[in-house]
Design an enzyme around this catalytic site. Structure first.
Site, short mmCIF file in Angstrom:
data_model
loop_
_atom_site.label_atom_id
_atom_site.label_comp_id
_atom_site.label_asym_id
_atom_site.label_seq_id
_atom_site.Cartn_x
_atom_site.Cartn_y
_atom_site.Cartn_z
N GLU A 1 1.03 -1.21 -0.11
CA GLU A 1 0.04 -0.20 -0.08
C GLU A 1 0.86 1.29 -0.11
O GLU A 1 0.49 2.24 -0.73
CB GLU A 1 -0.96 -0.01 1.36
CG GLU A 1 -1.68 -1.21 1.31
CD GLU A 1 -1.39 -2.47 2.20
OE1 GLU A 1 -0.30 -2.76 1.97
OE2 GLU A 1 -1.92 -2.89 2.84
N CYS B 1 -2.24 -3.17 7.31
CA CYS B 1 -1.58 -3.11 8.43
C CYS B 1 -2.04 -1.71 9.13
O CYS B 1 -2.27 -0.96 8.47
CB CYS B 1 -0.05 -3.41 8.35
SG CYS B 1 0.83 -2.09 8.10
N CYS C 1 -0.07 1.29 7.62
CA CYS C 1 -0.69 1.46 6.19
C CYS C 1 -1.92 2.18 6.38
O CYS C 1 -2.23 3.11 5.63
CB CYS C 1 -0.77 0.23 5.31
SG CYS C 1 0.77 -0.50 4.52
N1 THU Z 1 2.26 -6.55 4.01
C1 THU Z 1 2.03 -5.54 3.31
O1 THU Z 1 2.44 -5.38 2.07
N2 THU Z 1 0.46 -4.84 3.41
C2 THU Z 1 0.01 -4.96 4.68
O2 THU Z 1 -0.91 -4.10 4.93
C3 THU Z 1 0.30 -5.99 5.56
C4 THU Z 1 1.53 -6.85 5.37
C5 THU Z 1 3.38 -7.27 3.73
C6 THU Z 1 4.63 -6.75 4.64
C7 THU Z 1 5.21 -8.41 4.27
O3 THU Z 1 6.09 -8.37 3.46
C8 THU Z 1 4.25 -9.40 4.45
O4 THU Z 1 3.28 -8.64 3.97
C9 THU Z 1 4.01 -10.09 5.55
O5 THU Z 1 3.80 -9.44 6.55
#
Ligand code: THU
Length: 139
Positions: A58, A89, A92
């Protein structure tokens, strides 16, 4: 915006997911941002052997749009290969709220489920710039 066809945005998020660099988690996340000028910016998660410096999909998409000079984000799509739709998360959610406050957020999974939400719904009672200025005023 309700009438907008998000097909192209979703396709860009899928492409983003294919480009994920996630050798450690093996959890590929795709994102894409649509700007008011009609441009679409893809994003993917980019991991690092020093785990904490990993960047989420994101934020890659949003930062990429901002780096190109875009400021008005109309929509952001996020896709994961999970049973439930993608769930951004906390970090984000904070960034989406500040950089894309008027956007529509599309949360998707690779099974075709879709949920439409807003930055405010994703992060209620958020910390923001207004709190910084309140503190400054108090000295
Ligand atoms: N991840 C994202 O790209 N976006 C999120 O909102 C949650 C987590 C990624 C980070 C990491 O590379 C993987 O997902 C596992 O946490």
């Amino acid at each position: 915006m309700e009438q907008y066809d998000y097909t192209e945005l979703i396709r860009a998020a899928q492409t983003g997911q294919e480009r994920a660099y996630a050798p450690y988690s093996r959890f590929a996340v795709g994102a894409a941002v649509l700007t008011a000028s009609g441009h679409i910016f893809p994003g993917c998660n980019i991991e690092n052997a020093a785990y904490p410096v990993t960047m989420c999909a994101e934020r890659v998409a949003l930062f990429s749009a901002y780096a190109a000079g875009e400021r008005e984000i109309v929509a952001i799509a996020v896709i994961t290969a999970t049973d439930a739709v993608a769930s951004p998360c906390g970090a984000c959610r904070q960034v989406i709220l500040e950089l894309a406050p008027r956007s529509i957020v599309l949360l998707l999974n690779t099974r075709g489920d879709q949920q439409i939400t807003t930055p405010q719904e994703l992060l209620p009672a958020a910390f923001g710039a207004s709190q910084l200025s309140e503190a400054k005023e108090r000295g």
